[in-house]
Write an enzyme that holds these catalytic residues in place. Sequence first.
Site, mmCIF file in Angstrom:
data_model
loop_
_atom_site.group_PDB
_atom_site.id
_atom_site.type_symbol
_atom_site.label_atom_id
_atom_site.label_comp_id
_atom_site.label_asym_id
_atom_site.label_seq_id
_atom_site.Cartn_x
_atom_site.Cartn_y
_atom_site.Cartn_z
ATOM 1 N N ARG A 35 6.114 -5.496 10.735
ATOM 2 C CA ARG A 35 4.717 -5.361 10.485
ATOM 3 C C ARG A 35 4.438 -6.506 9.498
ATOM 4 O O ARG A 35 3.399 -6.879 9.500
ATOM 5 C CB ARG A 35 5.538 -4.829 8.713
ATOM 6 C CG ARG A 35 6.184 -3.282 9.351
ATOM 7 C CD ARG A 35 5.019 -2.074 9.114
ATOM 8 N NE ARG A 35 6.232 -1.455 9.615
ATOM 9 C CZ ARG A 35 6.418 -0.492 8.874
ATOM 10 N NH1 ARG A 35 6.449 0.164 7.783
ATOM 11 N NH2 ARG A 35 7.057 0.854 9.615
ATOM 12 N N ASP A 139 0.104 5.181 -7.551
ATOM 13 C CA ASP A 139 0.185 4.799 -6.493
ATOM 14 C C ASP A 139 0.786 3.623 -6.912
ATOM 15 O O ASP A 139 -0.102 3.236 -7.463
ATOM 16 C CB ASP A 139 -0.067 4.716 -5.304
ATOM 17 C CG ASP A 139 0.271 4.785 -3.729
ATOM 18 O OD1 ASP A 139 0.687 5.785 -3.257
ATOM 19 O OD2 ASP A 139 1.068 4.327 -3.675
HETATM 20 C C1 LIG Z 1 4.233 8.096 2.167
HETATM 21 S S1 LIG Z 1 4.057 8.017 1.003
HETATM 22 C C2 LIG Z 1 3.323 9.424 -0.003
HETATM 23 C C3 LIG Z 1 2.676 10.000 -0.040
HETATM 24 C C4 LIG Z 1 2.706 12.030 -0.544
HETATM 25 N N1 LIG Z 1 3.290 11.602 -1.973
HETATM 26 C C5 LIG Z 1 2.852 12.645 0.521
HETATM 27 O O1 LIG Z 1 4.526 13.199 0.761
HETATM 28 O O2 LIG Z 1 2.433 13.042 1.957
HETATM 29 C C6 LIG Z 1 4.400 6.581 0.260
HETATM 30 C C7 LIG Z 1 3.531 6.532 -0.821
HETATM 31 O O3 LIG Z 1 4.189 5.064 -2.019
HETATM 32 C C8 LIG Z 1 3.741 4.432 -2.430
HETATM 33 N N2 LIG Z 1 4.779 3.772 -3.556
HETATM 34 C C9 LIG Z 1 5.897 2.715 -2.630
HETATM 35 N N3 LIG Z 1 6.109 2.093 -3.414
HETATM 36 C C10 LIG Z 1 5.900 2.353 -4.841
HETATM 37 C C11 LIG Z 1 6.123 2.179 -6.265
HETATM 38 N N4 LIG Z 1 7.051 1.625 -6.380
HETATM 39 N N5 LIG Z 1 5.701 2.280 -7.064
HETATM 40 C C12 LIG Z 1 4.385 2.868 -6.750
HETATM 41 N N6 LIG Z 1 4.483 4.014 -5.516
HETATM 42 C C13 LIG Z 1 5.157 3.467 -4.396
HETATM 43 C C14 LIG Z 1 3.657 3.909 -0.704
HETATM 44 O O4 LIG Z 1 2.109 3.047 -1.322
HETATM 45 C C15 LIG Z 1 2.674 5.029 -0.280
HETATM 46 O O5 LIG Z 1 1.346 5.045 -1.328
#
Ligand SMILES: C[S@@+](CC[C@H](N)C(=O)[O-])C[C@H]1O[C@@H](n2cnc3c(N)ncnc32)[C@H](O)[C@@H]1O
Length: 270
Positions: A35, A139
């Site tokens: 990555r 986010d």
């Molecule tokens: C796979 S997406 C999920 C989107 C949506 N909730 C869904 O289920 O389709 C995961 C998201 O978590 C966010 N994320 C990861 N670590 C995080 C943190 N410590 N605090 C807030 N958001 C975080 C990432 O930036 C990403 O946009």
Amino acid sequence: MATLNDPTFRRITELMYGAVGLSFADGKKPLVSSRLGPRIQRLGLDSYEDYLALIEGPEDGGEFQVAVDLLTTNETYFFREPAHYALLEAELSATRPRSLSVWSAASSFGDEAYSTAMLLADLQQQGRIGSDWRILGTDISDRVLRSATEAIYPLERLRMVTPERLHRHCLRGEGASDGLVQIHPRLRERVRFGQLNLCRPVESIGPFDVIFLRNVLIYFDPTTKSEVVDRVLTQLRPGGLFFIGTAEGRVPCRTPLQVLAPGAFRKDGA
Ligand SMILES: C[S@@+](CC[C@H](N)C(=O)[O-])C[C@H]1O[C@@H](n2cnc3c(N)ncnc32)[C@H](O)[C@@H]1O
């Protein structure tokens, strides 16, 4: 081509764990390397050590955020896990709340928040809920939040949206070019976005009636998972609905929850 050695891999993963809770077991070294490798090349850096120095530095120019984005996935789409929306619709149709406040706690590009907005707008129009509803999407990533605020999406991401909903809630043409749609301002004005790190104490932003925390817990180790869930649940009203990804399994937490369906819970105490 730079090579990621074990000590540097460990320092990168410690940095990510300490700052944003991302947890990478030793077996994830190839993932981290694949990555970050192309990014290191694009920046013209010689090594992972140079990249680590850049993202650790006080003036990283936003590169730490880029690294987090590369190491997580922002994958999302409209009406993902449709059973959760069906459950929410059934619940709201039964309780007919006059006001409603929803938090999409790892909103990514906003698909989850706007899917919920489409549902709530339709329920309001049918007289099943009142007109006082709003949604907060948060986010950790600036990049996805900027895009969520613009609310422009490739049609492919709305493949689960019914044609009537698409017609009612999305604009084509003006403000959006071919193959793209923009969410109607009527819905956009109900949804706000802001940056929030789930691994840091959350100031009082609730209480919410519904919280989505879906498909983000997978990045955390078991201890962080429980801490994040309990922290998020402090913002949910007693009796409120809580959703996690159906693939995320059972998440142990101290807050008493009643299981409603896979990934769907009600907070005790209403
Ligand atoms: C796979 S997406 C999920 C989107 C949506 N909730 C869904 O289920 O389709 C995961 C998201 O978590 C966010 N994320 C990861 N670590 C995080 C943190 N410590 N605090 C807030 N958001 C975080 C990432 O930036 C990403 O946009």
